[in-house]
Design a protein around this motif. Structure first.
Motif, mmCIF file in Angstrom:
data_model
loop_
_atom_site.group_PDB
_atom_site.id
_atom_site.type_symbol
_atom_site.label_atom_id
_atom_site.label_comp_id
_atom_site.label_asym_id
_atom_site.label_seq_id
_atom_site.Cartn_x
_atom_site.Cartn_y
_atom_site.Cartn_z
ATOM 1 N N PRO A 222 0.796 -1.182 0.005
ATOM 2 C CA PRO A 222 -0.140 0.016 -0.151
ATOM 3 C C PRO A 222 0.825 1.349 -0.027
ATOM 4 O O PRO A 222 0.505 2.319 -0.669
ATOM 5 N N ALA A 223 1.972 1.251 0.712
ATOM 6 C CA ALA A 223 2.711 2.579 0.840
ATOM 7 C C ALA A 223 3.501 2.821 -0.507
ATOM 8 O O ALA A 223 3.314 3.946 -1.039
ATOM 9 N N ASP A 224 4.008 1.943 -1.118
ATOM 10 C CA ASP A 224 4.429 2.070 -2.488
ATOM 11 C C ASP A 224 3.481 2.450 -3.213
ATOM 12 O O ASP A 224 3.966 3.249 -4.237
ATOM 13 N N PHE A 225 2.098 1.913 -3.402
ATOM 14 C CA PHE A 225 1.369 2.517 -4.161
ATOM 15 C C PHE A 225 1.003 3.774 -4.189
ATOM 16 O O PHE A 225 0.811 4.343 -5.071
ATOM 17 N N GLU A 226 0.841 4.273 -2.774
ATOM 18 C CA GLU A 226 0.688 5.683 -2.482
ATOM 19 C C GLU A 226 1.694 6.431 -3.132
ATOM 20 O O GLU A 226 1.455 7.704 -3.770
ATOM 21 N N ALA A 227 2.906 5.999 -2.739
ATOM 22 C CA ALA A 227 4.116 6.868 -3.386
ATOM 23 C C ALA A 227 3.967 6.725 -4.935
ATOM 24 O O ALA A 227 4.337 7.928 -5.533
ATOM 25 N N TRP A 228 3.631 5.714 -5.644
ATOM 26 C CA TRP A 228 3.470 5.768 -7.225
ATOM 27 C C TRP A 228 2.383 6.671 -7.637
ATOM 28 O O TRP A 228 2.654 7.384 -8.413
ATOM 29 N N LEU A 229 1.249 6.678 -6.772
ATOM 30 C CA LEU A 229 0.425 7.697 -7.051
ATOM 31 C C LEU A 229 0.471 9.047 -7.130
ATOM 32 O O LEU A 229 0.634 9.920 -7.986
ATOM 33 N N SER A 230 1.346 9.413 -6.123
ATOM 34 C CA SER A 230 1.765 10.746 -5.879
ATOM 35 C C SER A 230 2.811 11.393 -6.793
ATOM 36 O O SER A 230 2.849 12.198 -7.239
ATOM 37 N N LYS A 231 3.437 10.295 -7.139
ATOM 38 C CA LYS A 231 4.807 10.661 -8.079
ATOM 39 C C LYS A 231 4.028 10.967 -9.297
ATOM 40 O O LYS A 231 4.481 11.666 -10.197
ATOM 41 N N ASN A 232 2.968 10.324 -10.018
ATOM 42 C CA ASN A 232 2.516 10.114 -11.075
ATOM 43 C C ASN A 232 1.307 11.108 -11.271
ATOM 44 O O ASN A 232 1.041 11.387 -12.511
ATOM 45 N N THR A 233 0.719 11.479 -10.185
ATOM 46 C CA THR A 233 -0.526 12.344 -10.338
ATOM 47 C C THR A 233 -0.081 13.690 -10.903
ATOM 48 O O THR A 233 0.920 14.465 -10.339
ATOM 49 N N PRO A 234 -0.656 14.431 -11.968
ATOM 50 C CA PRO A 234 -0.261 15.492 -12.656
ATOM 51 C C PRO A 234 -0.463 16.603 -11.703
ATOM 52 O O PRO A 234 0.465 17.170 -11.192
ATOM 53 N N ALA A 235 -1.690 17.281 -11.683
ATOM 54 C CA ALA A 235 -1.868 18.644 -11.099
ATOM 55 C C ALA A 235 -2.194 18.316 -9.411
ATOM 56 O O ALA A 235 -1.512 18.482 -8.465
ATOM 57 N N PRO A 236 -3.480 17.951 -9.288
ATOM 58 C CA PRO A 236 -4.221 17.901 -8.121
ATOM 59 C C PRO A 236 -3.462 16.796 -7.066
ATOM 60 O O PRO A 236 -2.897 16.099 -7.923
ATOM 61 N N PRO A 237 -3.547 17.039 -5.886
ATOM 62 C CA PRO A 237 -2.965 15.977 -5.063
ATOM 63 C C PRO A 237 -3.862 14.716 -5.303
ATOM 64 O O PRO A 237 -4.989 14.712 -5.519
ATOM 65 N N PRO A 238 -3.094 13.511 -4.801
ATOM 66 C CA PRO A 238 -3.863 12.221 -5.200
ATOM 67 C C PRO A 238 -5.048 11.922 -4.062
ATOM 68 O O PRO A 238 -4.694 12.198 -3.080
ATOM 69 N N THR A 239 -6.058 12.033 -4.738
ATOM 70 C CA THR A 239 -7.136 11.464 -3.853
ATOM 71 C C THR A 239 -7.481 9.911 -3.828
ATOM 72 O O THR A 239 -7.951 9.741 -5.157
ATOM 73 N N VAL A 240 -7.054 9.281 -3.035
ATOM 74 C CA VAL A 240 -7.167 7.927 -3.065
ATOM 75 C C VAL A 240 -8.672 7.521 -3.211
ATOM 76 O O VAL A 240 -9.539 7.985 -2.657
ATOM 77 N N ALA A 241 -8.890 6.821 -4.360
ATOM 78 C CA ALA A 241 -10.419 6.359 -4.607
ATOM 79 C C ALA A 241 -11.028 5.753 -3.434
ATOM 80 O O ALA A 241 -10.535 5.319 -2.545
ATOM 81 N N SER A 242 -12.096 6.600 -3.080
ATOM 82 C CA SER A 242 -12.962 6.060 -2.002
ATOM 83 C C SER A 242 -14.248 5.279 -2.457
ATOM 84 O O SER A 242 -14.005 4.564 -3.222
ATOM 85 N N SER A 243 -15.317 5.664 -2.000
ATOM 86 C CA SER A 243 -16.140 4.818 -2.414
ATOM 87 C C SER A 243 -16.842 4.647 -3.819
ATOM 88 O O SER A 243 -16.822 3.694 -4.645
ATOM 89 N N ASN A 244 -16.915 5.733 -4.393
ATOM 90 C CA ASN A 244 -17.716 5.777 -5.551
ATOM 91 C C ASN A 244 -16.902 5.586 -6.764
ATOM 92 O O ASN A 244 -15.790 6.060 -7.049
#
Lengths: 570, 316
Positions: B289-311
Motif C-alpha cells: 500500500p505505501a509503495d502504491f501511494e508513492a506511485w500515485l503521488s509521483k504520477n499524479t499530474p496537478a491535484p494531490p492524489p485522492t485515493v479512490a473512496s467509495s464511488n
C-alpha cells in the motif's frame, strides 16, 4: 438388441429396390481412373472423390500447420510476417474443418458405406450427391486463391469475429465467407441425402435397429448439419453485408452487436464438433467388433447415446463465450448441458471397452489407430469437462490449453479414426491390402508426434500463452519447441502412409472380398464392388455384429455376393 | 472370461484413486497465485486434475490390459464370446459419469458462487443503489471474483447481451454489459478505467487523473476495472490472477479483483485482435500500500492524489 435369427445372413428378398434409372446413367460413366474426375453418380466413386480430395486439402492444411509451428519454434515473430501468420492460422483452421474432416468422415465414408449398410445400390439423390462433392474443389481453390490477391486471405481466424473481420482486408474476408457458404451448402446437400437414404432407402425387411452403428451416427450428424448449418450461412451473409454494404448488424460503430454474432456463429460451430466426431464414433463402432471378433457391446444404448449427443449438442454453444459477456443463468445452463454430454459419450467409451473385453483382438494398423483414438479422446474429453466449468474456463479460455484440448478431440479423436478407417476399408476400396509394417510405423510416428505436439500446449495455456499469437513470452520457448518437434514427427509420419497407399494400390497383396471376415454388408461383395454393389439382390444383414455367434456361420473369407446369395441357405 | 478377483480389483481401484489424488495435489501446472481469486481457482483445478487423472489412468489401463490379455494368439481364428450387452453393467457406467459430472458441476457452481459469479451484474446506476449489499455478501476483503454476467437480471429488465441501446463510438453508455465479479463492487474499491485498442491497454485512474500504460494496484484492496474497447474485441487476462474478461467495443465490461502478492505480472490480450495481437501485452504491478501511494503521488499530474473512496462511477 433383439436376438437375431441363428443365421445373421438372410437370403435376399425378391423385388429389391434400387434407385430407378441408376443402371442406365451409370453405364454412361467413364471407365477406369477417369471416373474419379467425372461427374459420376456412383456413390462409391463419389466417396473416393471426397476421400482423395480431402486428403489433398489435409496435406495443405498440414503444411500450414508446419508454418505455424515453425514460427512458434522461437518466441519472436521471425518466420513469416504477422499478417501472413494470421492468414495462415485462419486458412489452417478453415481447411482442416471444412475441407478435410467434415468432408472425410461425412462425405467420403458416408457416401461409400451408407448405401451398403442400408442395402441400396446408391444414395437417394445421386445427382445431388455429385453436386455436393463438386462444390468442394472450387470452394477450396477459391479459399486458397484469396491468399494471392491484394490484401491477402482472411486474417480473423476461422471464427471471423467482428469487428476484426470487418476491419481486416475486405476482399479476402468476403472470399472466405463465399467459400464457407459453398462448403456449408455442400454439407447441407449431403446431410439431406443421408437422412433420405437411411430413412427411405432401406432394403425391405431391414429394421432401423438392425442398422450398423455408422448409419445411426450419420443420421444424427445429418440432423445436426441440416439444423445448424443454415444458421451459419445466414450469419455469414449478414457479416458479408457489414463488410460490403456497410450495414451495422455486427458493427458496434453502427449500433451493431458483436456478441450476437458469437451466439449465431457457435450455434453452428459447436454442433460442428459433433458433426466431426459423431461419424468417427460410428466408424470406430464398425472397426472394433471386426478386429476384436466380438459383437458391438450395448447396441441399443449406443443408439440412444448418439441421439442424446445430438440433442445436447444443440444446446451447449455458449460455453465458447464464457468470457464474452453472458448472464450468470446462461453460464450455469451451458455448463450443465456441456458437462452432461460426458454421460452419453462415456457410455460409448465404456461400451467400446466392453467390446474389446474378452475378444480376440488383432492389433493391426486399423486397430492401433482405433485404440489410440480411445486414449486421445478420453484425454480430450476430460479436459473438455473441465473447460465446461465456468470458473475453470475463465482462466484458460482462448489459450493454448484450448488449442491442445480441441486437437485432442479433432485430431487425436477424429483424424486417428480416419486413418484407422483407411486401413480398415482400403482393401474394399482397391481390392488390395495395405502393408502392415508401414502401417505400424505410420501409427507409431503419428501417435508419438501427436502427443508430443499437443500435450505440452495444455501447460502453455495454463501458464499464460494465449492462442493465435506469432510471438510469446520467452519463458515458453522450450515447450513450444517440443511441440514443434512433435509437429515435425507428424509431418514425417505421413510419408510411410503415402508410400503405403500408393504402392499398395499396385503391388499390395490381393485382398479378396472379405479379408477381415467381417459381417457388415459392404464385405459381402467383391473388392472393389461392382457398380451395382452386389451381383444379384442386396443381402439382408439383420445382425451386423453377430461375431461369436456359434452355429451356422459360413466362412465369408473370399466369398462374393453371388456365391453367398446364389445358394439357398433357407 | 477371467475377471480379476474382487479383491485385486478393489486394491487396484484404491491405488488408482490414491495415485490420482497424489498427482492432482502434487503436480503443479499453474503459475504463481497473485489474487484472492487464484487460490479458489487452484482448489477447483486440483479436484478436476485428480478426477481426470483417475479416469484417464483407469480407462487407459483397462484398454491396455484388454489389448494384452485378449490379443489374438497365432493361428487362433475363432471369435470372442458373443456378448451383446449387459444391462446392469450399462446402468452402472451411465451412473458413474453422471455422478462424477454432477459432483463436478455442483462443486464448480459452489466455487463460482464463492467467487461472486452468481451475483447479478446490475445496470450501473442500479449498482449504486445496492452495491454495499451485494459487495460484502461473502468475503468482504476478498470479494474479487469471477464472472457475473451481462446486464442485470433483477434490476434492469433488459434482454441479455442482446439489443442494447446503440452506442456511439466516443460516447460510452452508462450501462455495463458484462463483467467478472462486477456485482461485488464494494466500498473502498480502487476504480480504474481500461481502454483497449490495437495494440495497447491504456489505464486511467479517474480519481488521481493518471493515465498509464501499466496497471499499478495495491495489494489487498479491491480493484474495479471498467473496460471498453475502442476498435475490435480484446481480452484482459492476467494468468497469475486466473481472471479473464473480454473487452468489447460498444459494451463496457467490468472486472473486479483483489491482488494478494506483490510483484509484476503480465497482462495478456487473449482475443485475436489483428497482426500484433501476440505483442499486445502490458504489466500489472502489485504494490505494498505505501509503495502504491508513492506511485500515485509521483504520477499524479496537478491535484494531490485522492485515493479512490467509495464511488466508482466511471463517467469517462
Amino acid at each position: 438388441m433383439t436376438v437375431a435369427s441363428p443365421s445373421d445372413l438372410q437370403p435376399p428378398a425378391p423385388n429389391n429396390q434400387g434407385p430407378s434409372g441408376q443402371g442406365q446413367s451409370l453405364g454412361l460413366q467413364p471407365e477406369g481412373w477417369l471416373r474419379y474426375l467425372s461427374f459420376s453418380l456412383d456413390h462409391k466413386v463419389i466417396g473416393l472423390q471426397y476421400l482423395i480430395c480431402a486428403f489433398l486439402f489435409y496435406f495443405l492444411g498440414g503444411a500450414l500447420a508446419g508454418v505455424i509451428r515453425t514460427e512458434l519454434a522461437s518466441p519472436i515473430s521471425d518466420f513469416v510476417s504477422r499478417e501472413t501468420y494470421n492468414e495462415v492460422l485462419t486458412l489452417h483452421g478453415t481447411v482442416m474443418i471444412f475441407l478435410w474432416i467434415v468432408p472425410v468422415v461425412n462425405g467420403a465414408f458416408g457416401n461409400y458405406l451408407i448405401p451398403f449398410y442400408v442395402g441400396a445400390r446408391d444414395m437417394a439423390f445421386p445427382r445431388l450427391n455429385a453436386v455436393a462433392f463438386w462444390l468442394i474443389p472450387p470452394a477450396g481453390i477459391l479459399l486458397i486463391s484469396s491468399y494471392f490477391i491484394k490484401g491477402g486471405a482472411a486474417q480473423s481466424g476461422w471464427t471471423a469475429y467482428p469487428p476484426l473481420s470487418i476491419t481486416t482486408p475486405a476482399l479476402g474476408q468476403v472470399i472466405w465467407i463465399l467459400s464457407v457458404l459453398l462448403l456449408g451448402g455442400s454439407s447441407i446437400f449431403g446431410g439431406i441425402n443421408f437422412i433420405a437414404t437411411i430413412l427411405k432407402l432401406r432394403r425391405p425387411g431391414l429394421q432401423l435397429m438392425q442398422l450398423p452403428m455408422y448409419c445411426w451416427a450419420m443420421l444424427g450428424t445429418s440432423i445436426l448439419v441440416v439444423l445448424s448449418t443454415p444458421v451459419l450461412a445466414g450469419t455469414l451473409i449478414l457479416l458479408s453485408f457489414d463488410i460490403i454494404a456497410h450495414t451495422g448488424f455486427f458493427n458496434p460503430a453502427l449500433g451493431g452487436n458483436v456478441v450476437v454474432y458469437q451466439h449465431l456463429f457457435w450455434f453452428y460451430s459447436h454442433p460442428a464438433v459433433y458433426i466431426m466426431v459423431l461419424p468417427a464414433f460410428g466408424l470406430v463402432s464398425e472397426i472394433l467388433p471386426v478386429h476384436a471378433r466380438k459383437p458391438l457391446f450395448g447396441y441399443t444404448t449406443m443408439v440412444y447415446s448418439i441421439l442424446a449427443i445430438v440433442v445436447l449438442g444443440l444446446v451447449v454453444w455458449a460455453h465458447h463465450m464464457f468470457t464474452s459477456g453472458t448472464p450468470p443463468w446462461m453460464r450455469l445452463f451451458f455448463t450443465i448441458a456441456t458437462s452432461f454430454i460426458a454421460v452419453p459419450t462415456g457410455i460409448k467409451f465404456f461400451n467400446w471397452l466392453a467390446t474389446l473385453w474378452g475378444g480376440k483382438i488383432a492389433l493391426n494398423s486399423a486397430m492401433l489407430f482405433a485404440c489410440a483414438f480411445i486414449v486421445n479422446f478420453v484425454f480430450g474429453g476430460i479436459t473438455g469437462v473441465a473447460l465446461a466449468q465456468v470458473p475453470f474456463d475463465i482462466h484458460v479460455h482462448d489459450t493454448y490449453f484450448v488449442v491442445g484440448h480441441f486437437h485432442y478431440i479433432v485430431y487425436g479423436g477424429t483424424v486417428f479414426v480416419i486413418f484407422s478407417s483407411v486401413y480398415h476399408w482400403y482393401p474394399k476400396f482397391t481390392g488390395r491390402m495395405l502393408n502392415e509394417d508401414l502401417g505400424r510405423l505410420h501409427f507409431l510416428l503419428t501417435f508419438v508426434g501427436f502427443n508430443l505436439c499437443f500435450a505440452p500446449q495444455h501447460w502453455l495455456g495454463l501458464n499464460g500463452m494465449p492462442r493465435r499469437v506469432a510471438e510469446y513470452d520467452p519463458a515458453f520457448t522450450t515447450w513450444n519447441q517440443v511441440s514443434s518437434v512433435g509437429a515435425l514427427l507428424m509431418a514425417i509420419s505421413t510419408l510411410p502412409f503415402l508410400i503405403n497407399v500408393v504402392v499398395s494400390a499396385f503391388n499390395g497383396k490381393p485382398a479378396g472380398a472379405n479379408p477381415w471376415n467381417a459381417l457388415t454388408p459392404e464385405w459381402l461383395t467383391s473388392s472393389p464392388p461392382p457398380v451395382e454393389n452386389w451381383i444379384g439382390e442386396a443381402p439382408l444383414v439383420t445382425h451386423p455384429y453377430g461375431y461369436g455367434t456359434p452355429a451356422d456361420r459360413i466362412d465369408l473369407g473370399n466369398a462374393t455376393g453371388e456365391q453367398i446369395w446364389g445358394d439357398s441357405r433357407r | 472370461m477371467p475377471i480379476p478377483s474382487a479383491l485385486i480389483t478393489l486394491l487396484l481401484g484404491m491405488a488408482l484413486v490414491l495415485a490420482g489424488l497424489w498427482v492432482g495435489y502434487n503436480v503443479s501446472l499453474l503459475p504463481v497465485d497473485a489474487s484472492s481469486n487464484a487460490p479458489v481457482y487452484d482448489a477447483l483445478f486440483r479436484v478436476l486434475f485428480s478426477i481426470g487423472t483417475i479416469l484417464f489412468i483407469g480407462i487407459v489401463g483397462l484398454l491396455l490390459f484388454s489389448l494384452v490379455r485378449f490379443r489374438r494368439r497365432e493361428g487362433d481364428l475363432a471369435d470372442g464370446a458373443a456378448i451383446e450387452g449387459n444391462l446392469p453393467l450399462e446402468i452402472v457406467w451411465t451412473a458413474i459419469p453422471a455422478v462424477v459430472v454432477l459432483f463436478v458441476g455442483i462443486y464448480s457452481y459452489d466455487i463460482y458462487e464463492r467467487m461472486g459469479g452468481m451475483t447479478p451484474l446490475n445496470d450501473h446506476s442500479a449498482m449504486h443503489a445496492n452495491h454495499s449489499a451485494l459487495g460484502s455478501a461473502e468475503q468482504p476483503g476478498t470479494a474479487a471474483a469471477i464472472q457475473a454476467g451481462s446486464v442485470s437480471i433483477q434490476a434492469a429488465a433488459v434482454a441479455p447481451t442482446g439489443d442494447g441501446p446503440s452506442t456511439g463510438d466516443g460516447k460510452p453508455p452508462s450501462r455495463v454489459w458484462a463483467g467478472i465479479g462486477a456485482g461485488s463492487d464494494q466500498q473502498g474499491a480502487l476504480s480504474v478505467d481500461l481502454t483497449a485498442m490495437q495494440f495497447a491497454f491504456i489505464f486511467h485512474y479517474p480519481q488521481a487523473n493518471i493515465i498509464s500504460g501499466e496497471l499499478h494496484v495495491p495489494i489487498d484492496r479491491q480493484v474495479a476495472l471498467r473496460m471498453e474497447a475502442r476498435d475490435v474485441i480484446h481480452a484482459f487476462w492476467v494468468p497469475q490472477f486466473r481472471l479473464k474478461q473480454d473487452v468489447i467495443p460498444g459494451q463496457p465490461t467490468l472486472l473486479n479483483f483483489t491482488a494478494t502478492r506483490p510483484g509484476t505480472y503480465p497482462i495478456v490480450c487473449a482475443e485475436l485482435c489483428g497482426p500484433y495481437h501476440g505483442g499486445m501485452r502490458s504489466s500489472v504491478v502489485v504494490h505494498e500500500p505505501a509503495d502504491f501511494e508513492a506511485w500515485l503521488s509521483k504520477n499524479t499530474p496537478a491535484p494531490p492524489p485522492t485515493v479512490a473512496s467509495s464511488n466508482s462511477t466511471p463517467t469517462a
